[in-house]
Scaffold this active site. Structure first.
Site, PDB file in Angstrom:
ATOM      1  N   GLU A  48       0.860  -1.190   0.000  1.00  0.00           N
ATOM      2  CA  GLU A  48       0.000   0.000   0.000  1.00  0.00           C
ATOM      3  C   GLU A  48       0.898   1.242   0.000  1.00  0.00           C
ATOM      4  OE1 GLU A  48      -3.352  -0.289   2.521  1.00  0.00           O
ATOM      5  OE2 GLU A  48      -3.936   1.800   2.233  1.00  0.00           O
ATOM      6  N   GLU A  69     -10.640   4.405   9.063  1.00  0.00           N
ATOM      7  CA  GLU A  69     -10.709   3.989   7.658  1.00  0.00           C
ATOM      8  C   GLU A  69     -11.162   2.533   7.518  1.00  0.00           C
ATOM      9  OE1 GLU A  69      -6.836   5.021   6.050  1.00  0.00           O
ATOM     10  OE2 GLU A  69      -7.488   7.091   5.729  1.00  0.00           O
ATOM     11  N   ASP A  86      -2.648  14.178   6.994  1.00  0.00           N
ATOM     12  CA  ASP A  86      -2.143  12.922   6.431  1.00  0.00           C
ATOM     13  C   ASP A  86      -0.920  13.121   5.535  1.00  0.00           C
ATOM     14  OD1 ASP A  86      -1.932  10.314   5.754  1.00  0.00           O
ATOM     15  OD2 ASP A  86      -3.692  10.242   4.459  1.00  0.00           O
ATOM     16  N   GLU A 127       3.748   9.133  -0.710  1.00  0.00           N
ATOM     17  CA  GLU A 127       2.349   9.007  -1.122  1.00  0.00           C
ATOM     18  C   GLU A 127       1.811  10.291  -1.729  1.00  0.00           C
ATOM     19  OE1 GLU A 127      -0.331   7.839   2.005  1.00  0.00           O
ATOM     20  OE2 GLU A 127      -2.109   8.241   0.781  1.00  0.00           O
TER      21      GLU A 127
HETATM   22  O1  GCW Z   1      -2.276   8.086   4.120  1.00  0.00           O
HETATM   23  C1  GCW Z   1      -3.423   7.333   4.211  1.00  0.00           C
HETATM   24  C2  GCW Z   1      -3.307   6.399   3.075  1.00  0.00           C
HETATM   25  C3  GCW Z   1      -3.762   4.994   3.349  1.00  0.00           C
HETATM   26  C4  GCW Z   1      -3.163   4.567   4.669  1.00  0.00           C
HETATM   27  C5  GCW Z   1      -3.642   5.491   5.766  1.00  0.00           C
HETATM   28  C6  GCW Z   1      -3.023   5.188   7.115  1.00  0.00           C
HETATM   29  C7  GCW Z   1      -2.394   2.403   5.318  1.00  0.00           C
HETATM   30  O2  GCW Z   1      -3.963   6.931   1.955  1.00  0.00           O
HETATM   31  O3  GCW Z   1      -3.342   4.201   2.283  1.00  0.00           O
HETATM   32  O4  GCW Z   1      -3.459   3.231   4.965  1.00  0.00           O
HETATM   33  O5  GCW Z   1      -3.310   6.802   5.477  1.00  0.00           O
HETATM   34  O6  GCW Z   1      -2.030   5.815   7.443  1.00  0.00           O
HETATM   35  O7  GCW Z   1      -3.536   4.347   7.817  1.00  0.00           O
END
Ligand code: GCW
Length: 719
Positions: A186, A310, A384, A412
């Site tokens: 991921e 999530e 994030d 990311e």
């Molecule tokens: O940054 C976001 C991402 C997800 C990630 C989540 C997290 C692993 O888009 O892909 O999942 O955060 O940190 O839990």
């Protein structure tokens, strides 16, 4: 030929092949090519004539192997272990326990306070000979000292007159792999997962040891093998045996393994009807599971948990708190010395409050309710891993709880493995931020190193950017982010420019002008990405799903995953009002930050649109109006991306052609996509500002519809 001579001959042959073979980046920063400056080489050859490791253990054998290949390579001559230290230029490494030269030096006082992992590197005399001593309290300290000494040689530093004393500021320095059991990663942009579960435990790929070595060289001492979006299967017996095989390989390099624990595992892997943390059967299941794990992996590190976020299950599914959940696992691990890293990355679309506030709201009331072996793992910023965020307001806000930061090494939201973005300045910005939790000087670094609120359990996590591609990280410069994370976890006060220089010298070249150029590029790169992606405090306006390109128009699906939620553009202005008149996220910061961030006239411009909804005609420090400034920043980002490409041309002769060409290609792509960002975002925001583009800037190449329809078919990652 004696066995040892044969081994050295083999090493030398391998090294010369390495010189001839294509530069594929697989050797990372541990290249150990012969020092190319003849003067320096001669000096080093004189100062280092042999080495000896005192004592014997798997860790010391790893250290010995490293000294042997490192010194043989760097000094360009076979360097087997010497029989004695009684000659000038001996390097002697060990602990006082071995009752040898190190013990005879009476270093007890100097070693006191260096703990389990610290070390001394000192130039000294032994039996009237000049020697270098690498001394530590434990074998792991010796290993780290050896890597430090080799780094001095690799980076062309002085190796005489040494009086180095080093110990980590942070106890657990750990990578988080978001690796799935099917080997997808991921947010991974460097191929598949390194962990070949299908071959484990029987077949052990050589890369596992290389991985451990690389981590040990920068002081990383833990790794979470699995994704926080967890699969309970890894906790089944057959997978635990695979994990144990990796743990056995990593152990000599001072690295412990950790796993993610899916909160519903008692149901999924244990057949129970509930995962309620207060249910006796659930408590017993986790306790038995921990016992089973420690039977296979006696030094297992512990669990990392993403719960009630999530879509992941968690204690709240049963009306329990995060503390109930974390303590359940902590109690199971405690008898074995394991820890729980419980993530604070929680937010819920059904909660009406600003997403940026939710973690603080959830966790601050729980302060003091977590067990001693729990750390709360907090992302550097409240949303994030954006190109720029203010530091997370949880830092400093839970004095009774051990807090650790989570940085993202994988890019990311920062151009994946396509863009050159050196992340150490981002990490440094967060670590140096003053939370004011206990007055001025309460930096994030002091919160997480435990000194501010007297915590002895300390840790720092980085989400790995490593995969099974030849050069480990996809972009050759992605290696620098892995490297910098490790170095900063050891010492959060290090500067990103100094770390960059080390890395360049170890990875590319010691040629001074090239080192300077590449260092300048790296140091500018993060700010450049901020400019062409999310200037002035904009955030989370990336394309839905892949997060690579621009998507400020994304307005459907889960509200807190849209872009419009974050930029709030309208005909009046743009930005998220987080002042007391808006969501009051500023209220989660300590004074005087509330006032600093909360007043439009005080707020640093780099965070302006994070905290304020600002009129399009707001006058900025540059003298421009906000709308013009926004266009200008986007454009400056593109210009600077072009400059990176040009600057790279300047190091052409100093870098091997393979990596030169690869990076040149990536920089061209970065510039292309920086333009895309600029054009798409300027056109989109123009639909609200209704103002013309500043006359002196090049107009966008296409219309907005073109950018909205654009698909990205040449970027890495899970599609
Ligand atoms: O940054 C976001 C991402 C997800 C990630 C989540 C997290 C692993 O888009 O892909 O999942 O955060 O940190 O839990």
């Amino acid at each position: 030929m004696k066995k040892r001579t044969l081994r050295i001959a083999l090493i030398m042959a391998t090294l010369s092949v390495a010189v001839l073979r294509a530069e594929d980046g697989s050797r990372l920063w541990l290249r150990y090519d012969r020092i190319d400056n003849p003067l320096l080489l001669a000096g080093c050859q004189k100062s280092v004539t042999g080495w000896i490791i005192e004592g014997d253990s798997p860790v010391l054998r790893a250290a010995a192997g490293e000294l042997e290949i490192g010194l043989s390579g760097l000094l360009g001559r076979a360097m087997p272990e010497a029989r004695s230290a009684r000659r000038h230029g001996s390097v002697v490494a060990g602990t006082p326990a071995a009752a040898g030269v190190i013990a005879s030096m009476g270093l007890a006082k100097e070693l006191a306070g260096l703990g389990e992992e610290g070390y001394l590197i000192i130039s000294t005399r032994f039996k009237r000979k000049n020697i270098t001593a690498i001394a530590a309290n434990s074998d792991r300290g010796v290993l780290y000292g050896v890597f430090h000494f080799l780094r001095l040689l690799q980076t062309g530093q002085e190796i005489t007159g040494l009086a180095i004393k080093s110990a980590p500021e942070i106890r657990i320095r750990i990578l988080n792999h978001w690796d799935n059991l099917d080997r997808t990663v991921e947010r991974g942009y460097a191929g598949r997962s390194l962990w070949a579960w299908e071959d484990l435990p029987g077949r052990l790929h050589p890369r596992y040891t290389e991985y451990a070595r690389a981590n040990a060289s920068i002081g990383i001492n833990g790794t979470v093998l699995t994704n926080v979006n967890a699969n309970a299967q890894v906790l089944t017996e057959s997978y635990l045996r695979k994990v144990a095989a990796l743990a056995d390989l990593f152990r000599p390099w001072g690295i412990r393994v950790y796993l993610t624990a899916r909160f519903s595992a008692p149901v999924e892997a244990g057949g129970l009807s509930t995962a309620d943390p207060l249910d006796p059967a659930v408590i017993a299941w986790w306790r038995d599971k921990a016992d089973e794990i420690y039977r296979l992996i006696p030094d297992f590190g512990g669990f990392l948990v993403k719960a009630n976020s999530e879509g992941q299950p968690g204690p709240q599914n049963y009306g329990r708190s995060h503390a109930d959940g974390a303590n359940l696992l902590a109690d199971a691990l405690a008898p074995h010395g394991g820890i729980v890293m419980w993530r604070a990355f929680v937010y819920d679309n059904n909660v009406p409050d600003d997403r940026a506030k939710q973690a603080w709201n959830e966790f601050v009331p729980l302060d003091g309710r977590f067990r001693e072996n729990v750390l709360i793992q907090v992302k550097n910023g409240p949303i994030d891993f954006q190109p720029r965020e203010p530091f997370h307001p949880l830092f400093g806000a839970m004095p009774g709880t051990a807090m650790m930061p989570e940085f993202q090494i994988t890019q990311e939201y920062l151009g994946a493995s396509v863009h050159l973005v050196y992340l150490a300045p981002l990490y440094e910005e967060c670590l140096r931020s003053d939370t004011h939790a206990s007055g001025p000087g309460s930096t994030v670094a002091r919160v997480i190193d435990g000194t501010l609120h007297a915590h002895s359990l300390t840790a720092m996590a980085g989400v790995a950017n490593i995969g099974d591609v030849c050069n480990w990280t996809g972009h050759p410069f992605g290696q620098a982010n892995w490297y910098a994370f490790g170095r900063l976890a050891w010492d959060p006060d290090l500067g990103s420019a100094a770390i960059a220089e080390e890395w360049i010298r170890m990875t590319f070249t010691g040629d001074a002008p090239a080192v300077a150029t590449i260092g300048k590029m790296m140091m500018a790169s993060r700010e450049i990405a901020v400019d062409y992606m999310t200037p002035l405090g904009l955030h989370h306006i990336m394309y839905y799903g892949h997060h690579y390109g621009p998507g400020p128009w994304v307005d459907s699906g889960r509200a807190d995953w849209t872009s419009v939620y974050y930029h709030r553009a309208d005909s009046l202005g743009v930005g998220f009002d987080r002042t007391p008149a808006g969501s009051d996220a500023v209220g989660q910061y300590f004074p005087p930050l509330r006032e600093l961030y909360g007043r439009l006239e005080n707020c640093p411009e780099e965070l302006l649109l994070w905290f304020h909804h600002v009129p399009w005609d707001h006058p900025m420090k540059s003298g421009r109006l906000l709308w013009d400034e926004l266009c200008f920043r986007y454009d400056a980002g593109v210009q600077s991306a072009a400059r990176l490409r040009e600057e790279w041309e300047g190091v052409k002769g100093s870098i091997d052609p393979e990596r030169f060409t690869e990076v040149a290609g990536l920089l061209a792509k970065q510039e292309r996509d920086a333009r895309l960002w600029r054009d798409a975002c300027s056109l989109y925001f123009q639909t609200f500002s209704g103002r013309p583009f500043p006359a002196d800037l090049a107009p966008p190449q296409h219309d907005l519809e073109w950018y909205k329809a654009h698909t990205y078919d040449d970027i890495p990652g899970i599609k």
